[in-house]
Design an enzyme around this catalytic site. Structure first.
Site, PDB file in Angstrom:
ATOM      1  N   CYS A   1       8.655   6.090  34.562  1.00 49.21           N
ATOM      2  CA  CYS A   1       8.616   7.317  35.372  1.00 49.21           C
ATOM      3  C   CYS A   1       7.527   7.195  36.439  1.00 49.21           C
ATOM      4  CB  CYS A   1       8.336   8.545  34.514  1.00 49.21           C
ATOM      5  SG  CYS A   1       9.801   9.516  34.116  1.00 49.21           S
TER       6      CYS A   1
ATOM      7  N   CYS B   1       0.832  -1.212   0.000  1.00 48.89           N
ATOM      8  CA  CYS B   1       0.000   0.000   0.000  1.00 48.89           C
ATOM      9  C   CYS B   1       0.865   1.261   0.000  1.00 48.89           C
ATOM     10  CB  CYS B   1      -0.918   0.044   1.213  1.00 48.89           C
ATOM     11  SG  CYS B   1      -2.225  -1.194   1.218  1.00 48.89           S
ATOM     12  N   HIS B   2       1.875   1.266   0.863  1.00 52.64           N
ATOM     13  CA  HIS B   2       2.611   2.507   1.128  1.00 52.64           C
ATOM     14  C   HIS B   2       3.845   2.687   0.250  1.00 52.64           C
ATOM     15  CE1 HIS B   2       0.169   3.397   4.645  1.00 52.64           C
ATOM     16  NE2 HIS B   2       0.360   2.168   5.087  1.00 52.64           N
TER      17      HIS B   2
ATOM     18  N   CYS C   1       4.823  15.266  36.563  1.00 52.56           N
ATOM     19  CA  CYS C   1       5.889  15.305  35.549  1.00 52.56           C
ATOM     20  C   CYS C   1       6.563  16.682  35.567  1.00 52.56           C
ATOM     21  CB  CYS C   1       5.316  15.055  34.157  1.00 52.56           C
ATOM     22  SG  CYS C   1       4.192  13.665  34.037  1.00 52.56           S
TER      23      CYS C   1
END
Lengths: 105, 259
Positions: B220, B77-78, B175
């Site tokens: 994290c 396809c790509h 964060c």
């Protein structure tokens, strides 16, 4: 398994050249346990050989403390045009090869 | 009375820097690369020493391999990924029209597998999925990040921003407390970075393998002793989208190397 090899494409006769190799391998140490306490069996590369036009120029033994995807760098003298062949041998019958060529003027 | 007033004033003063600190201005945004030592930078810069390139090579093979009951390869396809996939990863996570929500590059690959290849989805953090996304993202190396520009993505970027600012876990940290307010300092021996996701999936020496941004976010979260969100959860996707929009304009580095 894929490998990345870095050998100069061209060199002068008598030059000292650096060869760098990187190969894909998990290098499982054999010392780790799963969450339920089972030992993860050792699976490492145990030896590496580099041949220059058929003659062995470098060999290394590898051990469990070596990181995954081992990177090895070493030197040899460019004597003649030809082929470098690399071979990695490991646990459970593991074997992987790669090769590259060099032009020596 | 004046003692209490002095204490109240001191408390306000102490709180002020935390309240004033915040988002990093665009010209001060820096990739994690700039926080690394020379040896690790050299490892990333040399494509024959960067272990992430091993996964890119694997991905290149998978790109051309027919799979699933539709017997189709990505390339069918790509076409050539070097042109068709250039810049794609810099826009992800992107809104999927049918689902009306953002999807990550990993999820896009699995949607393609389900809808076009009739193949089973690849598990998160599996070698094949990492290899494919590394190969696709590698085509965007050097392209500026533009993810989150889509107006439809706005509510999800905002959701991600809220999660980024929200304290969580037993250590009660957000964060932002590290990555906006304290970058350039150290946490134990390691530099605190700005948390700009420029090189995912990337090779972490600590992991000894390639890993996704979601894996990084989850570690994290366990670091602040919070319950990590599941892979592919809307929260992780929103966080990923916010982080990419926060890195707007930085260049893609995939596959990066990090300590």
């Amino acid at each position: 398994m894929p490998a990345l090899i870095n050998v100069p494409a061209k060199a002068k006769r008598g030059d000292v050249i650096e060869i760098r190799t990187l190969t894909s391998h998990i290098m499982e140490t054999g010392f780790r346990h799963t969450a339920d306490g089972k030992l993860v069996p050792r699976d490492i590369i145990t030896s590496f050989i580099c041949r220059y036009n058929g003659a062995e120029v470098f060999r290394a033994d590898l051990f469990p403390a070596i990181a995954a995807n081992p990177y090895l760098s070493f030197f040899t003298v460019a004597r003649e045009s030809g082929k470098f062949e690399f071979e990695w041998i490991g646990d459970n019958g593991y074997s992987s090869t790669a090769s590259t060529s060099i032009m020596v003027e | 009375m004046s003692v209490w007033r002095a204490i109240a004033a001191a408390a306000l003063f102490a709180a002020a820097p935390a309240l004033l600190a915040g988002e990093i201005p665009p010209d001060a945004r820096r990739s994690g690369y700039s926080f690394m030592g020379l040896e690790t930078r050299a490892m990333q810069d040399d494509d024959t020493a960067n272990p992430g390139m091993l996964f890119v090579l694997d991905g290149e093979q998978l790109w051309g391999k027919k799979t699933g009951s539709a017997e189709k390869a990505c390339a069918d396809c790509h076409g050539d990924a070097r042109s068709s996939m250039k810049g794609v990863a810099a826009r992800y996570p992107a809104i999927d029209k049918a689902l009306a929500r953002p999807v990550t590059l990993d999820q896009r690959i699995n949607l393609c597998r389900a809808n076009h290849q009739q193949a089973t989805p690849l598990p998160y953090e599996s070698r094949d999925l990492l290899a494919l996304s590394a190969f696709v993202a590698h085509q965007s190396r050097g392209v500026a990040i533009t993810a989150g520009d889509d107006p439809q993505a706005k509510p999800f970027v905002d959701q991600g921003r809220d999660l980024f600012m929200q304290r969580e876990g037993q250590l009660n940290l957000a964060c932002t407390n590290c990555h906006d307010d304290n970058f350039d300092k150290r946490l134990a021996g390691a530099p605190i970075t700005q948390g700009q996701p420029t090189g995912y999936p990337l090779y972490r020496l600590e992991w000894q393998t390639l890993g996704s941004l979601e894996r990084r976010l989850r570690s994290c979260m366990s670091g602040v002793r919070a319950q990590a969100y599941d892979y592919g959860s809307p929260e992780l996707v929103a966080l990923e989208l916010y982080l990419m929009s926060r890195a707007h304009g930085l260049s893609m580095e995939t596959p990066a190397v990090r300590p």
